[in-house]
Design an enzyme around this catalytic site. Structure first.
Site, PDB file in Angstrom:
ATOM      1  N   GLU A 190       0.728  -1.425  -0.007  1.00  0.00           N
ATOM      2  CA  GLU A 190       0.135  -0.200   0.407  1.00  0.00           C
ATOM      3  C   GLU A 190       0.845   1.585  -0.547  1.00  0.00           C
ATOM      4  O   GLU A 190       2.124   0.855   0.786  1.00  0.00           O
ATOM      5  CB  GLU A 190      -0.912   0.065   1.466  1.00  0.00           C
ATOM      6  N   TYR A 238      -9.927  -6.292   7.772  1.00  0.00           N
ATOM      7  CA  TYR A 238      -9.081  -5.182   8.145  1.00  0.00           C
ATOM      8  C   TYR A 238      -8.131  -4.952   6.344  1.00  0.00           C
ATOM      9  O   TYR A 238      -8.096  -4.327   5.482  1.00  0.00           O
ATOM     10  CB  TYR A 238      -7.624  -5.239   8.969  1.00  0.00           C
ATOM     11  N   THR A 242     -17.000  22.868  65.236  1.00  0.00           N
ATOM     12  CA  THR A 242     -18.351  22.585  65.091  1.00  0.00           C
ATOM     13  C   THR A 242     -18.832  21.062  64.367  1.00  0.00           C
ATOM     14  O   THR A 242     -19.589  20.525  64.354  1.00  0.00           O
ATOM     15  CB  THR A 242     -19.182  23.733  64.249  1.00  0.00           C
ATOM     16  N   GLY A 243     -17.852  20.293  63.523  1.00  0.00           N
ATOM     17  CA  GLY A 243     -17.639  19.309  63.325  1.00  0.00           C
ATOM     18  C   GLY A 243     -18.677  19.177  61.842  1.00  0.00           C
ATOM     19  O   GLY A 243     -18.520  17.737  61.695  1.00  0.00           O
TER      20      GLY A 243
END
Length: 671
Positions: free
Chosen positions: A72, A141, A332-333
């Site tokens: 090719e 292919y 405050t968690g």
């Protein structure tokens, strides 16, 4: 029969060296059903046919070989390349390259004027093994290419001899019945681990698999069942199994592969909530002792309502509300709860603000994203909105390019307003509405006790398993219309198992704007911790506020101390504005002449629509106004906890905290 494959590159320099034997060859080429061959294309066809003729009568390892050669044109440069598919009794991976190069170079030697050699590149897997899928490679292919792309083709394989140079057959190859290679050799015994490389339709696997594959599948299922998704967790759960696998190179590779498959299964094929639920429900009956339940009750939220929302949110069933935002002051968690949830999921990622160019580097392929104390810059605001809203997007990763990120739940913890977008030295709220539509916000306003400890995965599983087993209707009533602020606690709708647990301290107010049951006096302003009153970069006083009751201590209970500061020290230590300037009517507050109190807006005058009983902003304004008035007329009476009994006035004058508390700055300026 195993057919190997590879490629030979033929540069344009090779054709420049062609001699008369090549140009004047009388080899007959049948082009009746093929494009006419001209110039160098004819030379390559002659060369390929000459190689095939020599191979038909050669001996040695190439004797009796099947072959399929197709030349090719190169797409991006001058020259050609030859696809070689061959196999035979004497060919193996060790002699394949030598035999193919020797065959092609021997023929080329008689066709060129200079010593030119071609190099064969065999097809190999990423592990270095040779492809043996020549049959499928030809069918899927090579034979699907048509003339102009293909220069010439020769073969001795039955079924392709007459069709390989037929343009008509190639153009209809996708509809025609493909020939098969029939040999007496059973080609099903290929080496394990090598790729087939087929391009045909995917057929579901119906086989039983080998013993090794079944063992590997069992290992992946065991990892998911035991919630093992890291090597460290594997060592803790089953150290002996991990040691046996690590003793060999293949075993170490199996460890990595099994963990990747287990993570994929846990994040894509199994609901994430299954990893947050406990397998034995009897172990979660004493829910009132759960730390998370106590924390949420302390913050004035219904643990059942929050838990049911977390289960729905972690399974991506909240639509655009894909983000949980824990908002509040330190201690405050917030982060404690967020990290406990994160450690309970299979794998979580964190937004990394140390690398501003790639903040979302750790987001892809995770079950949960943790966003801790970050800001949103204008350069990433669109990606942030997509991630917070659970929409698929692509993010950039360092050294890897961009990767796809599907909808992943996000949990945010912050002390500041995350809806502000920073652009250089400016801050904008243009995107605030869009960001709020993607979030559900929980306000954490009550500081936790120091002996609370870290929340564990067991606490999360116990809490959520209990929530999943309850059929409580008030969550569905809220979920119909999601709001930005998560609803506060409703004493009438609280589950019976939670009724005996303290809800909130006497000195705290509703974190979600709930209604207070008692009228607030001016003296109680200094004991309030209200939303927005803690927005400061300056650290708070280290001395806790003494408790107002002698009841049993729980998560949010204040602790006692021998050295006691002023009762309003912690509550008033806030930067609502410049603490040394006088408040401006109409700018900082609005005066309610009927009650003689400052309020936040005109609508709340005379307690219409809110006032001190309902609006937290009015409470903030009142505390601010009374504190400023108190400091203005009593400049040197209140001191911090470190200088309560100080006799040296210079120690007090140089203390910044004393200046903030008692207005000493104005006193010094006056003197």
């Amino acid at each position: 029969m195993e057919l190997f494959r590879g490629v030979l590159q033929v540069s344009s320099n090779v054709l420049d060296c062609a001699n008369d034997n090549w140009w004047c060859s009388l080899l007959d080429l049948d082009t009746s059903d093929w494009e006419p061959l001209t110039h160098t294309n004819r030379l390559m066809a002659i060369y390929l046919s000459s190689v095939a003729s020599k191979l038909d009568f050669t001996g040695g390892p190439l004797a009796g070989c099947l072959y399929f050669f197709q030349v090719e044109c190169n797409k991006f440069e001058e020259g050609y390349h030859i696809h070689v598919v061959t196999g035979g009794p004497g060919l193996n991976p060790r002699n394949l390259t030598v035999c193919v190069e020797g065959l092609f170079n021997n023929v080329l030697y008689h066709l060129v004027t200079e010593n030119v050699k071609l190099k064969f590149l065999p097809g190999m897997t990423t592990k270095g093994k040779y492809f043996r899928d020549g049959e499928q490679f030809i069918e899927n292919y090579l034979m699907k290419k048509i003339p102009l792309n293909v220069v010439w083709c020769v073969t001795n394989i039955d079924g392709y001899i007459d069709t390989c140079i037929s343009a008509t057959f190639r153009r209809g190859a996708c509809h025609a019945k493909k020939p098969r290679i029939t040999t007496a050799i059973n080609d099903t015994s290929s080496d394990a681990g090598e790729s087939s490389g087929t391009g045909a339709e995917v057929v579901p696997f119906n086989g039983k698999g080998t013993k090794a594959s079944i063992k590997f599948q069992t290992m992946v299922n065991w990892l998911c069942e035991n919630r093992v998704f890291t090597e460290d967790k594997w060592k803790l759960v089953d150290f002996n199994q991990y040691t046996l696998l690590s003793s060999s190179h293949s075993g170490s590779f199996q460890i990595q592969s099994a963990l990747k498959l287990a993570i994929y299964k846990a994040t894509n094929l199994v609901p994430t909530s299954t990893f947050l639920l406990h397998t034995d429900f009897e172990q979660v009956m004493c829910i009132k002792d759960n730390k998370i339940v106590k924390l949420l009750l302390c913050q004035n939220y219904d643990p059942l309502l929050v838990g049911q929302h977390v289960l729905k949110w972690i399974d991506k069933k909240c639509g655009k509300k894909n983000t949980l935002w824990f908002y509040g002051p330190p201690s405050t968690g917030k982060t404690n709860l967020a990290m406990a949830i994160a450690k309970s999921v299979p794998v979580y990622g964190m937004v990394n603000w140390n690398n501003e160019n790639f903040p979302f580097n750790d987001v892809a392929g995770k079950s949960l994203v943790v966003w801790d104390e970050g800001i949103i810059k204008s350069t990433i605001v669109e990606a942030a909105k997509a991630i917070l809203g659970g929409q698929p997007t692509r993010v950039d990763q360092k050294m890897r390019g961009s990767v796809a990120v599907p909808g992943v739940p996000v949990v945010i913890t912050s002390n500041g307003d995350i809806t502000f977008v920073v652009s250089g030295n400016t801050t904008t709220t243009v995107h605030a509405k869009a960001l709020k539509e993607r979030m559900v916000k929980l306000n954490f306003t009550v500081r936790c006790s120091p002996d609370m400890g870290l929340l564990t995965e067991a606490d999360v599983q116990q809490w959520l398993t209990w929530c999943n087993a309850q059929s409580w209707d008030h969550y569905e009533n809220w979920a119909i219309n999601y709001t930005f602020d998560f609803p506060g606690i409703n004493a009438d709708a609280l589950h019976p198992d939670l009724q005996t647990t303290p809800i909130v301290t006497d000195t705290s107010i509703s974190s979600s704007g709930g209604e207070s049951s008692e009228e607030l006096s001016e003296s109680s302003f200094f004991n309030l911790i209200t939303p927005g009153a803690w927005n400061t970069e300056t650290p708070r006083s280290s001395t806790p506020i003494p408790g107002t009751s002698s009841g049993e201590s729980f998560v949010g209970s204040p602790v006692s101390s021998e050295v006691v500061a002023a009762s309003w020290e912690e509550a008033f230590y806030t930067p609502l504005a410049d603490q040394f300037r006088e408040l401006l009517v109409g700018v900082d507050y609005v005066w309610d002449g009927v009650r003689g109190l400052p309020v936040c807006c005109v609508q709340h005058i005379n307690n219409s629509g809110g006032g001190l009983g309902l609006c937290p902003h009015c409470i903030n304004v009142g505390a601010w106004y009374n504190g400023w008035k108190f400091r203005e007329f009593t400049p040197d009476l209140v001191r911090c906890s470190c200088h309560v009994g100080a006799s040296n006035p210079f120690s007090v004058l140089t203390c910044k905290k004393c200046a903030y508390l008692s207005g000493l700055q104005s006193f010094v300026d006056y003197e």
